[in-house]
Write an enzyme that holds these catalytic residues in place. Structure first.
Site, PDB file in Angstrom:
ATOM      1  N   ASP A   1       0.850  -1.199   0.000  1.00  0.00           N
ATOM      2  CA  ASP A   1       0.000   0.000   0.000  1.00  0.00           C
ATOM      3  C   ASP A   1       0.884   1.247   0.000  1.00  0.00           C
ATOM      4  O   ASP A   1       1.885   1.287   0.722  1.00  0.00           O
ATOM      5  CB  ASP A   1      -0.865   0.038   1.280  1.00  0.00           C
TER       6      ASP A   1
ATOM      7  N   ASP B   1       0.751   8.224   8.113  1.00  0.00           N
ATOM      8  CA  ASP B   1       0.998   6.846   8.555  1.00  0.00           C
ATOM      9  C   ASP B   1       2.353   6.742   9.228  1.00  0.00           C
ATOM     10  O   ASP B   1       2.519   6.181  10.312  1.00  0.00           O
ATOM     11  CB  ASP B   1       1.059   5.927   7.329  1.00  0.00           C
TER      12      ASP B   1
ATOM     13  N   GLU C   1       1.540  -2.679  12.116  1.00  0.00           N
ATOM     14  CA  GLU C   1       1.078  -3.096  10.798  1.00  0.00           C
ATOM     15  C   GLU C   1       1.970  -2.516   9.711  1.00  0.00           C
ATOM     16  O   GLU C   1       2.082  -3.064   8.629  1.00  0.00           O
ATOM     17  CB  GLU C   1      -0.377  -2.649  10.582  1.00  0.00           C
ATOM     18  N   GLU C   2       2.637  -1.409  10.024  1.00  0.00           N
ATOM     19  CA  GLU C   2       3.457  -0.729   9.009  1.00  0.00           C
ATOM     20  C   GLU C   2       4.886  -1.267   8.934  1.00  0.00           C
ATOM     21  O   GLU C   2       5.676  -0.789   8.127  1.00  0.00           O
ATOM     22  CB  GLU C   2       3.516   0.784   9.315  1.00  0.00           C
TER      23      GLU C   2
ATOM     24  N   ASP D   1      -1.992  -0.822  14.816  1.00  0.00           N
ATOM     25  CA  ASP D   1      -2.158  -0.299  13.458  1.00  0.00           C
ATOM     26  C   ASP D   1      -2.198   1.209  13.641  1.00  0.00           C
ATOM     27  O   ASP D   1      -3.189   1.754  14.121  1.00  0.00           O
ATOM     28  CB  ASP D   1      -3.471  -0.840  12.856  1.00  0.00           C
TER      29      ASP D   1
ATOM     30  N   LEU E   1      -2.414   3.993  11.836  1.00  0.00           N
ATOM     31  CA  LEU E   1      -3.418   4.864  11.211  1.00  0.00           C
ATOM     32  C   LEU E   1      -4.186   4.063  10.166  1.00  0.00           C
ATOM     33  O   LEU E   1      -3.856   4.027   8.984  1.00  0.00           O
ATOM     34  CB  LEU E   1      -2.747   6.088  10.580  1.00  0.00           C
ATOM     35  N   ASP E   2      -5.258   3.422  10.636  1.00  0.00           N
ATOM     36  CA  ASP E   2      -6.040   2.563   9.741  1.00  0.00           C
ATOM     37  C   ASP E   2      -6.969   3.431   8.887  1.00  0.00           C
ATOM     38  O   ASP E   2      -7.482   4.446   9.328  1.00  0.00           O
ATOM     39  CB  ASP E   2      -6.867   1.596  10.587  1.00  0.00           C
TER      40      ASP E   2
ATOM     41  N   GLU F   1      -6.017  -5.851  13.401  1.00  0.00           N
ATOM     42  CA  GLU F   1      -7.389  -5.340  13.176  1.00  0.00           C
ATOM     43  C   GLU F   1      -8.437  -6.306  13.756  1.00  0.00           C
ATOM     44  O   GLU F   1      -9.220  -5.947  14.635  1.00  0.00           O
ATOM     45  CB  GLU F   1      -7.611  -5.127  11.663  1.00  0.00           C
TER      46      GLU F   1
END
Ligand code: P6P
Length: 340
Positions: free
Chosen positions: A64, A70, A93-94, A115, A117-118, A279
């Site tokens: 992504d 983020d 998550e990043e 996570d 900044l979802d 998540e």
């Protein structure tokens, strides 16, 4: 007489006092995390003004495009949490690998997954986005934390929460003693208790799914969504469709209003799209604590045994009766396929 003003710090400390033998370390983890969230809120709330929008020119491990917010949010949480001495390891998550605590800082007994900044694909459109977090006790004996510490099944969580940066900014969390929501008062920079003991309605009237994936869905999901769209006053149908495309926003609405959010596995997303550890597990812990249900279609989300840090999982989550109804359609599809 106005309600008592209860800050999240006070709520955390009072919650810990109800656990005999509590050391206060856990309260410190949540307090440090709350500070990081306020720093993220400050940048998110002025994102359109300081030109920190746009891509950071990097891609995350899922391919992504990574937005600058983020990156900022990811680094803000790490820097706020790396020195408190309460964590042995983190995972974001990043970031492909686990995030170790610097050698010069003490290691603690907790693990933080987040996570940062979802919903980041919505940042430039000023659509509600969020932060999601999960806290576990370490399983490794001492020293640096490990991947095993970060890939425990969801039922091992001791806390989970999310922040929704929307018209107002809310932090919702559970430590296994109900679900509680706090609204940020920007004038004093404090999260104040606004939604004590949130309970999700047993059934709702809203379904939330990306119908653009219709062509890829299995027959079970197709028949379930068609069922919700048919008119039947006796069973209070049709439902309304609502899809923001930002998980935290879609989940928060589902938690408060009831209904179901689903991101199923399909021919384009064979394992679904959403991540188990960052998540599905935290939101599943929250929804169960609020009286709801969360499944991957065949198993309770919190019972799914993780095999890798960034694994994806199909997610069906929301009001108990709605998720159970969805499961019936999924099971019928499997029975038909098994009979072929
Ligand atoms: P789609 C945002 O990128 C995200 O990870 C979740 O916040 C959201 O629910 C989902 O992806 C949206 O995915 O395929 O519907 O655009």
């Amino acid at each position: 007489m106005s309600n008592k003003v209860i800050t999240i710090e006070r709520h955390i400390i009072e919650g810990e006092r109800r656990h005999p033998g509590a050391t206060g370390n856990f309260s410190a983890v949540l307090r440090d995390l709350t500070l990081a969230i306020k720093v993220i809120w400050r940048e998110v709330s002025k994102a359109g003004l300081v030109n920190i929008l746009g891509s950071a020119g990097k891609e995350n491990i899922h391919g992504d495009a990574v937005k600058k917010l983020d990156v900022f949010s990811d680094e803000t949480i790490y820097r706020a949490m790396d020195h408190g001495g309460h964590l042995c390891v983190m995972a974001s998550e990043e970031n492909e690998d686990v995030l170790h605590i610097p050698d010069n800082y003490p290691k603690g007994k907790y693990v933080l997954l987040y996570d940062p900044l979802d919903g980041s694909s919505n940042i430039d459109a000023n659509v509600t986005i969020g932060t999601i977090f999960s806290i576990y006790r370490r399983v490794s004996s001492s020293g640096k934390g490990t991947v095993a510490d970060c890939t425990q099944p969801g039922y091992k969580q001791i806390a989970a929460g999310y922040v929704v940066y929307g018209p107002s900014t809310m932090l919702v969390y559970t430590t296994g003693d109900g679900v509680h929501g706090f609204t940020l008062d920007p004038s004093i920079g404090e999260f104040l208790l606004s939604h004590e003991n949130i309970r999700i309605p047993k059934r709702g009237k809203i379904y939330s799914v990306n119908e653009g994936n219709y062509a890829y869905w299995g027959t079970g999901v197709k028949k379930y969504i068609k069922h919700l769209q048919e008119e039947d006053k006796a069973t209070d149908r049709p439902y309304s469709g609502r899809y923001i495309g930002s998980l935290v926003a879609d989940f928060h609405r589902t938690l408060l209003y009831g209904g179901i959010f689903l991101y199923p596995d399909d021919s384009k997303h064979p394992d679904g799209k959403l991540r188990l550890m960052y998540e599905a597990n935290p939101l599943a812990f929250i929804v169960e604590q609020a009286g709801g249900r969360a499944t991957n279609g065949t198993r309770r989300i919190l019972d799914v045994a993780p095999v890798k840090l960034h694994q994806k999982v199909p997610l069906f989550i929301g009001s108990e009766e709605d998720v159970l109804m969805c499961e019936q359609f999924l099971h019928q599809e499997k029975e038909v396929l098994a009979a072929v």
